[in-house]
Structures are given as structure tokens and as C-alpha cells.
Design a protein around this motif. Structure first.
Motif, mmCIF file in Angstrom:
data_model
loop_
_atom_site.group_PDB
_atom_site.id
_atom_site.type_symbol
_atom_site.label_atom_id
_atom_site.label_comp_id
_atom_site.label_asym_id
_atom_site.label_seq_id
_atom_site.Cartn_x
_atom_site.Cartn_y
_atom_site.Cartn_z
ATOM 1 N N LEU A 1 -5.003 4.300 -6.810
ATOM 2 C CA LEU A 1 -4.445 4.039 -5.487
ATOM 3 C C LEU A 1 -4.227 2.546 -5.332
ATOM 4 C CD1 LEU A 1 -6.526 6.379 -3.159
ATOM 5 C CD2 LEU A 1 -4.072 6.503 -3.587
ATOM 6 N N PRO A 2 -3.148 2.140 -4.657
ATOM 7 C CA PRO A 2 -2.916 0.705 -4.468
ATOM 8 C C PRO A 2 -3.934 0.116 -3.490
ATOM 9 C CG PRO A 2 -1.258 1.997 -3.305
ATOM 10 C CD PRO A 2 -2.077 2.966 -4.096
ATOM 11 N N GLU A 3 -4.218 -1.163 -3.686
ATOM 12 C CA GLU A 3 -5.156 -1.841 -2.819
ATOM 13 C C GLU A 3 -4.537 -1.983 -1.421
ATOM 14 O OE1 GLU A 3 -6.123 -5.720 -4.163
ATOM 15 O OE2 GLU A 3 -7.808 -5.925 -2.772
ATOM 16 N N ALA A 4 -5.396 -1.816 -0.404
ATOM 17 C CA ALA A 4 -4.877 -1.961 0.966
ATOM 18 C C ALA A 4 -4.618 -3.428 1.243
ATOM 19 C CB ALA A 4 -5.883 -1.403 1.953
ATOM 20 N N PRO B 1 -10.918 -1.280 -0.961
ATOM 21 C CA PRO B 1 -10.119 -0.953 0.224
ATOM 22 C C PRO B 1 -8.774 -0.336 -0.154
ATOM 23 C CG PRO B 1 -10.077 -3.316 -0.206
ATOM 24 C CD PRO B 1 -11.004 -2.724 -1.207
ATOM 25 N N VAL B 2 -8.554 0.841 0.334
ATOM 26 C CA VAL B 2 -7.258 1.503 0.107
ATOM 27 C C VAL B 2 -6.814 2.118 1.427
ATOM 28 C CG1 VAL B 2 -7.725 2.035 -2.304
ATOM 29 C CG2 VAL B 2 -8.304 3.703 -0.531
ATOM 30 N N ILE B 3 -5.551 2.560 1.447
ATOM 31 C CA ILE B 3 -5.063 3.295 2.612
ATOM 32 C C ILE B 3 -5.054 4.761 2.246
ATOM 33 C CG2 ILE B 3 -3.126 3.664 4.173
ATOM 34 C CD1 ILE B 3 -4.313 0.948 4.515
ATOM 35 N N GLY B 4 -5.746 5.584 3.053
ATOM 36 C CA GLY B 4 -5.753 7.002 2.714
ATOM 37 C C GLY B 4 -6.290 7.823 3.860
ATOM 38 N N ASP B 5 -6.096 9.141 3.715
ATOM 39 C CA ASP B 5 -6.645 10.093 4.673
ATOM 40 C C ASP B 5 -8.031 10.445 4.152
ATOM 41 O OD1 ASP B 5 -7.470 12.584 5.744
ATOM 42 O OD2 ASP B 5 -5.399 12.939 6.405
#
Lengths: 128, 927, 62
Positions: free
Chosen positions: B904-907, B787-791
Motif C-alpha cells: 500500500l502507498p504511504e499516506a 501510515p496508509v490510507i485505507g478502510d
């Protein structure tokens, strides 16, 4: 049969030039970089070279310089092709002994006419 | 042999005085050789400790025993004054040096227009006010000697009936007179420093401190087992506890403030303090050190006063509390320590007498006697240097006279007072100088008339409220004078003037004398005029710290033949000094007028010997013309201050300009660099756009001009046109992306997503194209969900980009690409590696530059460069950075080629709302 | 020349010392018991000297 060497690293451009030159009645050889171009010139002794400036490895200007340095090839007609529209490069090319200078994208008809014109002069010289 | 035998005590005492001679002689010798021993701030501070006299040494304990903590005030006042020294004393030193001032009388006289009368007044007040103080020292010597020799028999402390030659203090006074004449009048120029004397004084300060600390330590640690026991014993005696409080202080809180003010003012006004602090100052910078070191000395010498007083009261050592420092150790049968204490007291007394006598004798000779002699034309009309001897002779006589006067006072009157009483009476007299001194230093308007009347009134009130009552108390006057007032006039009672009752006598006297003194000084100054010389001097004093005011360079306008000036100096100063004054312009005719600078030098030389007032009189007798007047001086000051201000502003401006220029240059450099980069970028973009456009145009024209093409060729060419058009639009899209990234306007739509799922989608999309190029694609997911935050669209673009890129760089013959996804700390890493040649260490950052094309070489054989705009990686990095992640190149762990890693950092947890997108502008170069 | 900051600090210290050495504040310590006044004066005195030393000596290296 008059031989033309086409040197460009874009296969599609080579394809189009090859077609155009064949249609104009020349025998066409191709090369995708400077090194190959020099080998082809030495092997096949073309009557004219269409030379792109930005080539991987040995660049277009370097190829031209080496050709001019060779007494046998000093008078070989060379038309420089470039995607850079800059005046400086045109002048540099002409100074190095290019016979003509064509900016991409070019008019196919005009290019063919220029090639023919150059070969006509060379041909006359060769005929005399 | 007893340590206390008359012979031993005399031998030690006079041996100590002999030691002082040696030290002083040594100090003077060193000074003559230019290797001053007093050129240290510590020596300077120690010499200021001449403040602590026999009054401190014996009297502090007595005062503590009778009036509790009030003895401290005598030292707290100077502590405050000393903290002010970096401002006040520094200014005084600067002035005294420039004008060659020799004493506080000279200083006050010079400030108020080199007034002869004012100088004489100050000298007179000092003489009257301070002589008792000298007597006090002699009394202390006599008393301490008697206690030491006669103990345990109580001594009345009087030798009134004995002939004076039996009184040891008479002989001490004589020895000191010799010492002071030897070391205090070596130079005619009294403004020159007495190095030997200062060295001896500093030594005496060490001796008295050592002696006092010794008796203090003895009392606390030998008589009692430490302060704890002493105070425990005191606590058992309630009567003693009162000694520790404010209740014991005369006058209570008001008396406390009054005595503090008195000590503060007296410290600044005492002639001997002026002598050591101003006249003997070697280096202005020493003041800074002394400003805290001298208070520290005071603290140290007072540390044991209270314990000794309490111990004396407890032990009932008997006798006068002023003698506790001697009787306490004597009571235990000790003999060496009492002798040391006696020497300590002797050092305190002699130190004070030496400096005070030098200061007073200079005042008496320069401010009282010489002006009188000059005025009365009593001086012989001798030739060269004839008068130099006179001046020195007068001064030496004055020394003798002052010491004898002190002795006389001691012998005749002294017994009526306790040590403390005499001291405070003197203090109140010295305090009268301070208003004229301080106000004159800071208020240009203060004038001679005001200062003179103020001083006179202060002096009269001092005499009325303190001096005369003293005589009355000792029986010289009718005691009814005190209780009923003179002739029964009640409001004139000395201790309750104008009906002011209930105050302690010192605060009472200080209040009235200062009110009159300051009131008249200010009031009269406001309503009378200053002479032009006064105005000039006032300006020179108040502006003394003006940065560019060089007093020595201020000349004397007028014209005097050099010959006359030379003759004058010759008479008073002798040939050698005159030659020094003329040394700077030697080769001129004596009939020529002396230059203003020469006249000023001559006046200063005279001032050093005779005081500024007499020097002025003498110079005026030969110089025709006016001294530099106030307007001239003010214009000098104004010009310099204006120039200074202008310079300061100019400097500031030019610094600002320099800074601005620097900033501009940098900005210009940056702009130029940006310009260059922009040009390059435009050139690159145009090159990249022209390439597909060339193919499109060429084939379009071919198709137009060759309508008879075979179908397969036509189709092939059309296909090229379509593909190149697609390439062109992709390129344009990328360029726009890049522009948005760089300007920070790239709009991302971040949401919570599973990077694993997204990577699978990317792999699916690229599987076929890669297979078509013969590339083997391996996939390894080490994390099931990431889970990450991204477009999602942008991230997929990045994944595809990475795969495509790796495909281009993979080995030519057996190309392999491998995608891995793994958890790393608090984030996820998606790595795409290839089995190509890898990227050299120093190339790794450059692949993220726009249009960077790696020159690929396989075994030296040139190979067609990989297709691509050269914008994919910069854009990818920009997107990843925008999402709070990183993108970089490293060695491929399994395939051996290059490896591009996206982290990418974890959401945060599911429940959490998706965070707002980072607002910081993302740039492709940012990491 | 003394730097302005040091000047200002020294003046502040002088004001502080004057306050510590005079009645309004002194009377407060007087109530703490016998001996407290003398002791407090000594402590305040030592503190003022220490501050002055720190200010005047430390400033030189500024």
C-alpha cells in the motif's frame, strides 16, 4: 451385514451420511477423496456406494468409470451425490452407469429410502 | 594563339553547334530504340529552362544595372506559375495528349470549337510578337561576338553597313535552321515528341547555367575577395545603393506588380514554354518535380546577377551594361572565361531559337498555311502519302522563313532597342494568349467569339502601346506621335492611353490590353452562343481531369464508309500511318461504315499532323453526321460522376458496415464470454451455497427424525448446523462483496490509519484459531508505524484472510506462518508466508480467480482440499486495488512456501486531509 | 491524383509566395536599408522553393 461406502470431501456431510446409514442398519465406511474410495472398495467390498461428484484428486465420475470397468464391480450399486443441480451432470452420471442420482441438499428420508430400494433389489439378486 | 582570335571563336562556336547536333542525334537514336534519355523529371525541368534566353544571360545584368531588383520579376512570375503547374500544366498536358494538340495556337483553337480562324489569329500574333524576340537572340550573338573579339575597343554593336554574310549571326541562324529541320521535323506528327531536340535543350540549359555561375564566381571571388568586399565597396558609392532599392524600379510598387504579372502571364503564354512543358512532356508526374526544380534553376542563374551588375558599375568596365558578363573578365585580361561566357550566351540564344522556331513553324504550317491551302483547294490531288510531303515541306519552309524573318528584324530594326525592351515587348504579346488559355481551361462558358474578339483587342492595344511606339523611337515614325498623340489626339498617346500617365510602359500596356482582352472574352461569351462542337470541346477541356473521362474513347457519331476514311488518311499521312490507325480493326470491308472510335482515331492522327482545326475540316468532308454533341458528352460525364459518387458512397458505406459488423462481432463475443463467465459463476456460487446447506438440512432433519439422540451427539449436530449456517452467511457476504467490487459499488471508508497497528489487531484475532489448528505464527515488524490510507474494517478482513489462507497452505506436519511488515520505497509491504509446497509460477495469478481451488498434493498423497469459498483472495485483491495498492504471490523468502504480499502507498503527511476515495471501479482482477 | 491535403497546402504556398513577392510586404523590407529588398526577395524565394520541394517530394511517400 450390508456395507455402505460414503465418499464426500465435506466432513460434515460425511458425518451426517454416516449417521443416517448407521441408523438404517448398515455398516458404514468413509472416504474423503476418489483414491481412498477406490482402495476402500477393493478392501471392503461394500454393497453400495454413496459417491460425491466433486472430489479432490480423482473425481466422482472417474471413480464410477473405474468401478464399472472392473467386471467384479460392474454391478455394484452407486448413488451419485452432487451440489451441481445441472441436468447434464445427472444424465452423464446415469449414462456412466450410476444407479441413482441425488442432488444436494437432499431429503434424508428420501435418500435412505432410495438406498434401501437399491439394496433391496441387489439383495434379492444376491439372494437368488 | 589567342583564345579570342576570330578563328578560335568561330571554331569553338560552330564546334558547340556541332555538339548539339551530336546530342540531338544521340537522343533521337535512343528514343527510336525505346530507351529514352529524356524520361526524367530533371531533364524535363532543364528543358523548361529554355525560358532563360540570351535576354537572361546578358540582359539581366543590364537590367539590374539600370533598374535595380526589377530583373528578378521576370523569374518570380514563372516561379509562381510553376507552383501552379501541378494544377494547370497537368490539365493542359492531359488535354493535349488526348487530342494530339501541337502548339498553343492549336490548343486555343481546339478549345474554342477547333476554330480555324482563332488558330490563325494566335499563330499570327505569335509570329508578330515573337519574331523580335528571335531577333533579340541573334542580336545578342552578334554583340557578344563583337565584344569578345574587339575588346578593348568599344564596339557600336552594329554591323549595319557590312554585308549580311559578314555577320556571324546570319550563319548561326542558318545552322540553326538546318538543326531544327533535322531534329524538329522528323515526324509528320507534330504532336510527337522531339526527344533529340529536348535532350539538346536540356544540355544547353546546363551550359548556360555553368557559364553564368562561372563568371559570377569569378566576379565575386576573383575580382573582389568575396561578397563582403564587393558590398563594402558599393556602400562607399551612394549612387550605386539606389540601384538596390525599389526606387530604381520603373513605375515603383505598381510597376513591380505589373511586371510580375506580365512575367507570370507570358510564361504561360509563350509558344516555346507551351512546346517544352506541354507538347514535349513525357510523363505527367515530371511536372511535380519541375514545379520546384525549375524555380530553383531560376534562383541559381540569378544569384550573381546583382553582384556582376554592381561590379560592372563600380569598375566602370564601360560600354553597355548588357555586356558586363563579358567585359568584366575581359578587363582582367582573362581569355578562357570570356570564351566560356560567349558559349553560355550562345547556348541561351540557340536554345530559345530552336524551340521557339519549332513552335512557331508548327503554328504557321498547321494554323496558317495548311488551312489556306485546304480552303483554296490548292493542294495537288495526288495519291498515297502525296500530301504528307507537302505538310513537312511547308513546315520546313516556315522554319527557314521564321529564322530569316528574325534575322531581318535584327538587321533592320533591332539596334533601336536594348535587349530588355525587345524581351518585354514580346512578353506582353505572349501574355495576350493566357486569358483565352486559362479561362478556357476552367470556364465552360468562354466561347470562340469572346476569345477571338478579346485576343484581337488585346493584340491591337499591345501593338498600339508597345510595338508602334518602338518603331517611333527608332525613328521610323515621327516622335511627335508619342508626345502629342496621332494627329494631335492626346488621349490616344501610346504611353498614356486615355490619359493614364505616370505608369511604366509595360504595366500601362499590360493593363489596357488585358482589360480589353479579358473584358471582351468574358463579356462577349456571356452574350453569345456556342456551337455544339464548341460546347463539346469546352466540356472536354474544363473536365479534362475528370477521373473517368477517357477522351480517346469518345467517338464520332455518324456513318462514313471505311474506304473513304482510309483514302483521306492515305493522302495526308501516308500508308504506314494509315495502317496504324486501322490496325485495331483490320479485317473489315471498306464499304462498311467506320466505327466512331475509328473515326476519332483518324481525326486525332490528322490533328497531330495538321492541327485540330484542319483535321476537323477534313474529317467533316468525309463523315456524314454529327460529332458527339454536348448533351451526349455531359450525360457521359454526369453518368460517370454519378456512378463515381455512388460507388464512393457505397464503398464508404460498406466500409462502415464492415467496421460496425466487426465491432458487433467483438461485442457479441465479449457478451458471450461474459455470459459464459456468469453461468460459471452462478454454478460455482450455487455449488458453494449448496454444500453448507446440505449439512444444515441433513442435520436438521436428523435432529427432527431422531428425537432420542444422546445429548452429546445432539449437541455436536447442533453445533455443526450453527457452524455451517455461519459459513453460509459468510459466503453470502463474500459473494455480495464480490458483486459490489465487480460493479464498482463497493463502498469503502478510507481514512488515515497505521497498518502496523491494524496488522497487530489481525494477528491477535487469528492467533487463537491458528494455534487451535497447530499452526505456529511468527510476526516481524520492520516498521514501527506504517501510515496508509485505507478502510480499517476491510483491511483487517484482508489481513485475516491472508493469515487464514496461509494457514491452509502451510505444511501439514509442522505448519508455520510468518507475517512481516516493512517499508518499501514510498509504501509499505505486508507479507504473509507459509512453509507449504508453494505455488507454481503459472498458478500464481490464478489464485486470484473466483472459486479457484488449488489442488494440493503432499508427496503424491491426496489431501482434503483446504476449506474456503475460493473468494477470499479475489476480494482481498479487489479491496487492495481499490485502495491504490497491489496484492500478489511470490516465493516465501524465509519459510520456503508461498508468500502473499500486499503493498500500500504511504499516506501523505498528517496535516493533509484524507483524500477522497478513488472513484475508479475496482475489480478483483485488476492489479 | 494529388491528395486533397497536398493540394490545399500547395495552394496556401502559392498565396504565401505571392504575398512575399509583392509590395505590401516588400515595402517593409525596403526600409531596412539598401540591399535589404533584393536580399529579402532572394531569401523568400529560396524558402518558397524549399517548401515546395518538401511538399511535392515528401508527399510522394505519404
Amino acid at each position: 451385514m450390508t456395507k455402505v461406502l460414503v465418499v464426500d470431501d465435506e466432513p460434515n456431510i460425511v458425518l451426517s451420511l454416516e449417521f443416517l446409514m448407521q441408523q438404517a442398519g448398515f455398516e458404514v465406511m468413509t472416504a474423503e477423496d476418489g483414491e481412498t474410495a477406490l482402495t476402500r472398495v477393493a478392501e471392503t467390498r461394500p454393497d453400495l456406494v454413496l459417491l460425491d461428484i466433486s472430489l479432490p484428486g480423482i473425481g466422482g465420475f472417474d471413480v464410477l468409470e473405474r468401478l464399472r470397468a472392473d467386471p467384479d464391480l460392474a454391478r455394484l450399486p452407486v448413488i451419485m451425490l452432487t451440489a451441481h443441480g445441472r441436468e447434464v451432470e445427472r444424465e452423464k452420471g446415469l449414462a456412466l452407469g450410476a444407479d441413482d442420482y441425488v442432488t444436494k441438499p437432499f431429503s434424508t428420508r428420501e435418500l435412505v429410502e432410495r438406498v434401501k430400494a437399491l439394496l433391496g433389489e441387489a439383495g434379492q439378486e444376491g439372494a437368488s | 594563339m589567342s583564345w579570342r582570335s576570330e578563328a578560335t571563336v568561330l571554331a569553338v562556336a560552330f564546334g558547340y553547334l556541332a555538339l548539339l547536333f551530336l546530342i540531338a542525334a544521340w537522343g533521337d537514336r535512343r528514343a527510336e530504340r525505346g530507351r529514352s534519355i529524356i524520361g526524367s523529371p530533371t531533364i524535363y525541368a532543364l528543358s523548361i529552362a529554355v525560358y532563360c534566353t540570351a535576354w537572361t544571360f546578358y540582359g539581366s545584368v543590364g537590367r539590374a544595372a539600370e533598374t535595380g531588383p526589377s530583373f528578378l520579376l521576370i523569374y518570380l512570375g514563372p516561379t509562381l506559375a510553376m507552383l501552379l503547374a501541378p494544377f494547370v500544366t497537368r490539365k493542359m498536358v492531359r488535354i493535349a495528349r488526348a487530342q494530339r494538340l501541337t502548339s498553343i495556337a492549336d490548343f486555343i483553337s481546339a478549345r474554342y470549337g477547333k476554330s480555324t480562324g482563332l488558330g490563325a489569329l494566335v499563330a499570327l500574333i505569335a509570329l508578330v510578337g515573337i519574331t523580335p524576340y528571335i531577333a533579340l537572340q541573334l542580336k545578342a550573338i552578334t554583340l557578344s561576338h563583337a565584344v569578345l573579339v574587339d575588346y578593348p575597343e568599344a564596339t557600336g554593336g552594329t554591323l549595319e553597313n557590312a554585308p549580311f554574310w559578314a555577320d556571324k549571326s546570319f550563319w548561326v541562324a542558318l545552322v540553326l535552321a538546318v538543326f531544327i529541320i533535322l531534329f524538329g521535323t522528323r515526324h509528320l506528327d507534330a504532336s510527337e515528341r522531339h526527344e533529340g531536340m529536348v535532350a539538346a535543350i536540356a544540355f544547353e540549359s546546363l551550359v548556360k547555367l555553368t557559364a553564368f555561375l562561372a563568371v559570377g564566381a569569378f566576379t565575386v571571388f576573383v575580382l573582389y575577395r568575396g561578397p563582403g568586399e564587393l558590398f563594402a565597396r558599393v556602400a562607399e558609392t551612394p549612387a550605386l545603393l539606389e540601384v538596390l532599392g525599389l526606387a530604381a524600379v520603373p513605375g515603383g510598387a505598381l510597376g513591380w506588380v505589373g511586371t510580375l504579372a506580365l512575367a507570370f502571364l507570358a510564361f504561360l503564354g509563350l509558344p516555346r514554354q507551351f512546346q517544352v512543358m506541354v507538347v514535349e512532356n513525357v510523363d505527367e508526374r515530371h511536372i511535380t518535380r519541375a514545379a520546384w526544380l525549375f524555380p530553383l534553376y531560376l534562383l541559381a542563374i540569378n544569384l550573381f546577377v546583382m553582384p556582376i551588375a554592381l561590379a560592372g558599375l563600380l569598375g566602370d568596365a564601360g560600354g553597355n551594361p548588357d555586356g558586363f558578363v563579358l567585359t568584366l573578365p575581359l578587363g582582367t585580361g582573362a581569355e578562357g572565361l570570356p570564351l566560356l561566357v560567349f558559349i553560355g550566351g550562345l547556348s541561351a540564344a540557340t536554345g530559345m531559337m530552336i524551340v521557339e522556331t519549332i513552335a512557331l513553324s508548327t503554328m504557321v504550317s498547321n494554323q496558317l498555311v495548311m488551312p489556306l491551302l485546304l480552303r483554296a483547294r490548292l493542294l495537288p490531288r495526288g495519291g498515297q502519302g502525296a500530301l504528307a510531303g507537302w505538310v513537312l515541306g511547308v513546315r520546313r519552309l516556315a522554319i527557314l522563313a521564321i529564322l530569316l524573318l528574325g534575322y531581318g528584324y535584327h538587321a533592320l530594326v533591332g539596334d533601336a532597342y536594348s535587349l530588355v525592351t525587345i524581351g518585354l515587348v514580346s512578353f506582353a504579346a505572349a501574355a495576350q494568349f493566357t486569358p483565352a488559355l486559362l479561362i478556357g481551361l476552367y470556364w465552360r462558358g468562354a466561347n470562340r467569339m469572346g476569345a477571338g474578339l478579346g485576343l484581337t483587342a488585346g493584340f491591337v492595344l499591345w501593338a498600339w502601346t508597345l510595338l508602334i511606339p518602338g518603331f517611333a523611337q527608332s525613328g521610323w515614325l515621327d516622335a511627335g506621335f508619342l508626345t502629342q498623340g496621332p494627329f494631335g489626339i492626346e488621349w490616344l498617346r501610346p504611353y498614356a492611353l486615355f490619359g493614364l500617365e505616370g505608369w511604366d510602359i509595360y504595366t500601362h500596356a499590360l493593363l489596357w490590353s488585358l482589360v480589353a482582352n479579358v473584358g471582351l472574352l468574358v463579356g462577349v461569351s456571356l452574350f453569345t452562343r456556342q456551337s455544339s462542337l464548341e460546347q463539346t470541346q469546352a466540356a472536354l477541356f474544363t473536365e479534362a481531369l475528370h477521373p473517368r473521362l477517357d477522351q480517346a474513347s469518345l467517338g464520332h457519331a455518324g456513318h462514313t464508309p471505311r474506304g473513304e476514311l482510309r483514302a483521306l488518311l492515305d493522302r495526308y499521312l501516308g500508308a504506314a500511318t494509315t495502317a496504324r490507325v486501322f490496325a485495331e480493326e483490320p479485317d473489315q470491308d471498306d464499304r462498311h461504315p467506320a466505327s466512331p472510335a475509328l473515326v476519332a482515331r483518324g481525326e486525332r492522327a490528322l490533328a497531330g499532323a495538321l492541327g485540330s482545326a484542319s483535321a476537323r475540316v477534313l474529317i467533316d468532308s468525309v463523315v456524314r453526321g454529327e460529332a458527339l454533341d454536348l448533351p451526349a458528352l455531359l450525360s457521359i460525364l454526369d453518368t460517370t460522376s454519378e456512378t463515381l459518387e455512388m460507388n464512393r458512397r457505397l464503398e464508404q458505406k460498406s466500409r462502415e458496415l464492415e467496421r460496425a459488423g466487426e465491432a458487433l462481432r467483438e461485442a457479441n463475443e465479449r457478451l458471450r464470454e461474459l455470459d459464459r463467465l456468469k453461468d460459471e459463476f452462478v454454478a460455482m456460487v450455487s455449488h458453494e451455497l449448496r454444500t453448507p446447506l446440505t449439512s444444515i438440512r441433513a442435520f436438521a432433519e436428523i435432529l427432527r427424525d431422531h428425537r432420542d439422540l444422546p445429548d452429546d451427539k445432539r449437541e455436536h449436530f447442533l453445533e455443526v448446523v450453527v457452524r455451517e449456517s455461519q459459513r453460509l452467511s459468510r459466503l453470502i457476504e463474500e459473494i455480495l462483496d464480490l458483486a459490489r467490487l465487480e460493479s464498482g459499488r463497493l463502498t469503502l471508508h478510507p481514512e488515515r490509519l497505521d497498518l502496523a497497528e491494524l496488522a497487530r489487531r489481525g494477528v491477535e484475532a487469528m492467533q487463537r484459531p491458528l494455534e487451535e489448528r497447530g499452526i505456529t505464527l511468527e510476526v516481524a515488524f520492520e516498521a514501527d508505524a506504517a501510515p496508509v490510507i485505507g478502510d480499517p474494517d476491510r483491511l483487517e478482513q484482508v489481513v485475516i484472510n491472508l493469515l487464514d489462507n496461509a494457514g491452509k497452505f502451510a505444511d501439514a506436519t509442522a505448519p508455520r506462518v510468518r507475517l512481516t511488515l516493512a517499508r518499501h520505497k514510498r509504501g509499505f509491504r505486508l507479507a504473509v508466508e507459509d512453509n507449504g509446497a508453494g505455488i507454481a509460477e503459472d498458478e500464481r495469478e490464478r489464485v486470484f480467480e473466483k472459486f479457484h481451488q488449488i489442488q494440493h498434493q503432499d508427496d503424491g498423497a491426496p489431501r482434503a482440499r483446504p476449506r474456503g469459498s475460493g473468494l477470499g483472495l479475489p476480494i482481498s485483491r479487489g479491496i487492495v486495488a481499490h485502495l491504490g495498492g497491489r496484492l500478489w504471490v511470490e516465493d516465501a523468502p524465509t519459510l520456503g512456501g508461498a508468500c502473499l504480499v500486499m503493498e500500500l502507498p504511504e499516506a501523505p503527511d498528517d496535516d493533509a486531509a484524507p483524500p477522497t476515495p478513488p472513484t475508479a471501479p475496482a475489480s478483483p482482477a485488476a492489479e | 491524383m494529388m491528395p486533397t491535403r497536398r493540394k490545399e497546402r500547395l495552394i496556401a504556398l502559392i498565396i504565401l509566395a505571392t504575398l512575399l513577392f509583392t509590395p505590401p510586404l516588400l515595402l517593409v523590407t525596403e526600409r531596412l536599408g539598401p540591399g535589404a529588398l533584393t536580399l529579402s526577395v532572394f531569401l523568400a524565394w529560396a524558402a518558397v522553393i524549399a517548401l515546395a520541394a518538401w511538399l511535392l517530394e515528401g508527399g510522394r511517400r505519404e
